[in-house]
Design an enzyme around this catalytic site. Structure first.
Site, short mmCIF file in Angstrom:
data_model
loop_
_atom_site.label_atom_id
_atom_site.label_comp_id
_atom_site.label_asym_id
_atom_site.label_seq_id
_atom_site.Cartn_x
_atom_site.Cartn_y
_atom_site.Cartn_z
N ASP A 473 -22.84 -25.34 14.04
CA ASP A 473 -21.74 -24.85 13.60
C ASP A 473 -21.36 -25.50 12.17
O ASP A 473 -21.97 -26.33 11.73
CB ASP A 473 -20.64 -25.28 14.52
CG ASP A 473 -19.51 -24.23 14.60
OD1 ASP A 473 -19.26 -23.51 13.87
OD2 ASP A 473 -18.59 -24.18 15.78
N ASP A 543 -15.36 -15.56 16.42
CA ASP A 543 -14.82 -16.20 17.41
C ASP A 543 -13.80 -15.12 17.96
O ASP A 543 -13.21 -15.58 19.04
CB ASP A 543 -13.90 -17.47 16.81
CG ASP A 543 -14.53 -18.53 16.54
OD1 ASP A 543 -15.67 -18.65 17.11
OD2 ASP A 543 -14.04 -19.54 15.78
C1 GLA Z 1 -15.99 -22.75 16.16
C2 GLA Z 1 -16.88 -21.82 16.60
C3 GLA Z 1 -16.53 -21.93 18.11
C4 GLA Z 1 -16.72 -23.02 18.80
C5 GLA Z 1 -15.81 -24.04 18.12
C6 GLA Z 1 -15.86 -25.73 18.30
O1 GLA Z 1 -14.57 -22.36 16.01
O2 GLA Z 1 -16.93 -20.79 16.15
O3 GLA Z 1 -17.46 -20.77 18.62
O4 GLA Z 1 -17.85 -23.46 19.02
O5 GLA Z 1 -15.93 -24.17 16.83
O6 GLA Z 1 -15.06 -26.43 17.99
#
Ligand code: GLA
Length: 737
Positions: A473, A543
């Protein structure tokens, strides 16, 4: 501080021309035609040492081109426009020579044409007539697909004195002026890759990003230009372009009465780059596709290329997974992880991914404000460590994956306490922090930080070789612009050198762990780009898991990125991002058009939802090779603002297809049009099967019918009876008999 001598980003070798290639010395005019199965690109060189694009279009024979230049072609621009001598207009290359002269005057000295494992390569070498500047311009035709690309390598061959690069684009490509339309993609968090389509105006249109890390959020580097009117999916001449770069980029589309130039490269704003003697800069590839089958043709060419060259493991089926994020957020623990693994295994899933929240000792990761950088297991949450989880996964008969965000730290972390100079921060200004009020970005220009970032995954893998999947990420852009590693006169190179550092880490990881599946995530789809995908198996598309909005987001992404690269998860209803209530069938039917997964606490699903999920996962596995490896046809766009959106995938043989349709608006009496199935073979008959009926005893009225491809293509199918309520949807398989 150690001076950075060699910028490997650019993978530039400091070999002399003679050592690298067997160059042909340049003589008089000559045309080079590079051809794929369907497309040709022609470049003419003249005895004045210049090179010109002459043709890019449907495939031609080498002999066709003679006499075309200046007659049929209106491409008159140099392949490498330079600043300073003819200094009007936009330039690919502008430099400050060691003595302060701000002009470049290149003459071609050799051309080499060769083949390698990726296809054919034309290398034109130019040298400045006065100064020790060499520019190699590359044109690549990829093997077995219709993608071409271009980039340059700029070398300071002098013995002393720096050359400062002000403009250093990858390519400048001419396009015929006509009724051109521009298709481009914009968005932000939770609404990535929104499509905009409009007639290209005269003047300059800029598609650019300056975020530093998440270069696909605000705008995506991929765009298309039509040559003959409003873009269509299945007809019309289209060009598709994409800069294969993970950092800031800038494309200028310069449209005038005479023609259009498309100039693309690293965004040079605040990024002047210095070449000391012997140093070289290799710019990223600028990829191009021509198609006379409309936008769909361009997309299919990019998808085919991506599966072969543009992503990791594009030839390997991707697992159906459950990710813990929306199910439990930061509240991970052994018991819940175990329960989720058991549930996804019983639904037919193949992989479980533990998301954020599992690490941090002194500063446990219980929310976004602490722990990034401290990649040790939180013993309180996971007393049996990662081993306890991999063993549970084994017991449940599935694979195990884990989330990391390795390029980042929180100021509340042991890492930051130990190495405050490892983060990008400014000496005389307070820190500006991101997520959680404490997030900062590590300085990947620094080789020690690169080692540290490599070690995060390496240690996880050494301790737990059973880990099959990493979610990588990146939840910040570059803030506090200053590297404690780079010297003062190299600070303007951070945006570029950061990515060099990142690519080095990823190269090391991939050479040590070639089989590992790695998801590219950046607060959702912030890194849906081909600058990083070659090291990654897929990207987290958004997301936002709301099925209705995902239709739009995935539609946008599909213009350049194949279904196999798009992670698409079924989540809870009401949806956590939009609050929308959507039936389980619709949620699955949307997610099944990409790499299917789930992002939910299965414990909270009803029995009938679980029952449906089990059947849908089994159905997905039946058509997975068609979705993940097939050719995609977008049939009805959600942007047409009608009642439905629809798309399909067809395998290479055209014997197997899968069709998706979604009701996106419901009004009484609203027309649901027949949908023509562009991808089928007119000479075959197809048996239709309803793959995901809400009630298996009452499948769609189309189920079991055998219909000729010619009818499916020309008359289409009527789906009005199935899509007869808000949030109804249909997934059909078609099998040639
Ligand atoms: C980001 C990612 C999510 C999740 C969060 C975790 O927002 O896009 O899918 O993994 O971080 O903190």
């Amino acid at each position: 501080m150690k001076r950075v001598r060699f910028c490997r980003i650019f993978r530039c070798l400091f070999l002399s021309a003679g050592m690298l290639y067997s160059y042909t010395a340049l003589s008089a005019n000559r045309t080079y035609v590079l051809s794929s199965d369907n497309t040709s690109l022609a470049i003419t060189t003249n005895d004045g040492g210049q090179a010109y694009y002459q043709y890019f279009g449907p495939k031609i024979q080498d002999s066709d081109i003679s006499g075309f230049f200046g007659v049929g072609s209106n491409f008159t621009g140099h392949t490498l426009p330079q600043f300073g001598v003819n200094s009007y207009g936009e330039k690919m290359l502008a430099v400050v020579m060691p003595d302060g002269t701000m002009s470049v005057d290149l003459a071609m000295e050799s051309v080499d044409r060769s083949d390698d494992e990726r296809g054919e390569l034309l290398v034109m070498q130019f040298r400045d007539k006065v100064y020790p500047l060499i520019v190699r311009q590359y044109v690549r035709k990829y093997r077995d697909c219709d993608v071409f690309s271009t980039w340059v390598e700029i070398t300071n061959e002098g013995k002393k004195g720096n050359i400062r690069l002000l403009n250093f684009s990858s390519g400048c490509f001419p396009v015929t002026r006509g009724d051109n339309w521009l298709t481009q993609f914009h968005g932000s968090w939770g609404c990535e890759t929104g499509m905009t389509e409009e007639r290209l105006p005269d003047g300059q249109t800029v598609i650019a990003d300056k975020a530093g890390l998440r270069n696909a959020f605000g705008t995506n580097p991929g765009f298309m230009i039509s040559l003959d009117g409003r873009p269509a999916e299945n007809k019309g001449e289209m060009l598709g372009f994409n800069l294969l770069w993970s950092g800031n980029y800038k494309t200028k589309i310069l449209a005038g009465r005479g023609g259009i130039d498309v100039m693309a490269g690293i965004n040079e704003d605040t990024s002047a780059f210095t070449l000391a003697p012997g140093e070289c800069l290799k710019t990223p590839e600028f990829a191009m596709v021509y198609s006379n089958e409309g936008k769909g043709g361009v997309s299919r060419a990019f998808h085919r290329w991506a599966r072969k060259y543009g992503m990791a493991h594009g030839d390997r089926l991707h697992d159906v997974l459950l990710n813990s994020w929306e199910g439990v957020y930061f509240d991970v623990n052994q018991e819940v992880m175990d329960q989720m693994m058991g549930d996804i295994a019983s639904l037919g899933g193949e992989l479980f991914v533990m998301d954020d929240g599992w690490f941090g000792d002194k500063y446990p990761r219980n929310d976004g404000s602490a722990g990034l950088g401290d990649w040790m297991v939180n013993d309180k949450k996971l007393p049996q460590g990662i081993r306890g989880l991999t063993e549970a996964a084994k017991r449940h008969g599935i694979k195990f994956g884990i989330w990391i965000e390795p390029e980042m730290a929180n100021t509340k972390s042991e890492l930051f306490e130990k190495h405050p100079d490892w983060v990008l921060s400014q000496k005389n200004r307070p820190l500006t922090c991101g997520r959680g009020g404490t997030q900062v970005v590590l300085d990947l220009c620094n080789p020690k930080v690169q080692d540290y970032v490599f070690d995060i995954t390496d240690n996880l893998m050494k301790d737990n070789p059973e880990i099959a999947y990493i979610k990588w990420d990146c939840n910040s852009d570059i803030m506090n612009y200053n590297s404690h590693y780079l010297p003062a006169d190299r600070q303007s190179e951070i945006y570029i050198r950061y990515h060099d550092g990142l690519h080095k880490v990823l190269d090391r990881l991939r050479s040590k762990y070639p089989e590992l599946v790695i998801q590219l995530c950046a607060s959702g789809g912030g890194r849906a780009d081909y600058g990083l995908l070659p090291w990654f198996d897929e990207f987290w598309t958004s997301d936002n898991t709301d099925a209705l909005q995902r239709i739009y987001i995935q539609w946008g992404d599909s213009h350049f990125y194949p279904a196999i690269a798009q992670a698409s998860h079924v989540s809870a209803s009401p949806n956590h991002q939009t609050g929308r209530v959507v039936p389980i069938k619709y949620r699955f039917d949307v997610a099944m058009s990409g790499r299917l997964g789930m992002e939910i606490q299965p414990k909270n699903m009803t029995e009938s939802e679980k029952d449906f999920a089990k059947k849908a996962i089994a159905a997905y596995k039946e058509v997975r090779p068609i979705v993940q490896f097939g050719n995609q046809y977008r049939l009805v766009s959600p942007y047409d603002k009608g009642a439905v959106a629809s798309l399909m995938y067809v395998d290479e043989s055209k014997n197997n297809a899968v069709f998706f349709a979604y009701r996106i608006e419901y009004l009484n009496g609203q027309n649901v049009p027949n949908i023509r199935l562009d991808g089928v073979d007119p000479d075959k008959n197809y048996r239709i099967h309803d793959l995901t009926p809400a009630d298996p005893s009452r499948p769609s009225n189309l189920d079991g019918k055998v219909v000729s491809g010619r009818i499916l293509k020309n008359a289409g199918i009527n789906i009005g009876r199935s899509l007869n309520r808000p949030f109804t949807s249909l997934v059909l398989s078609l099998t040639a008999e």
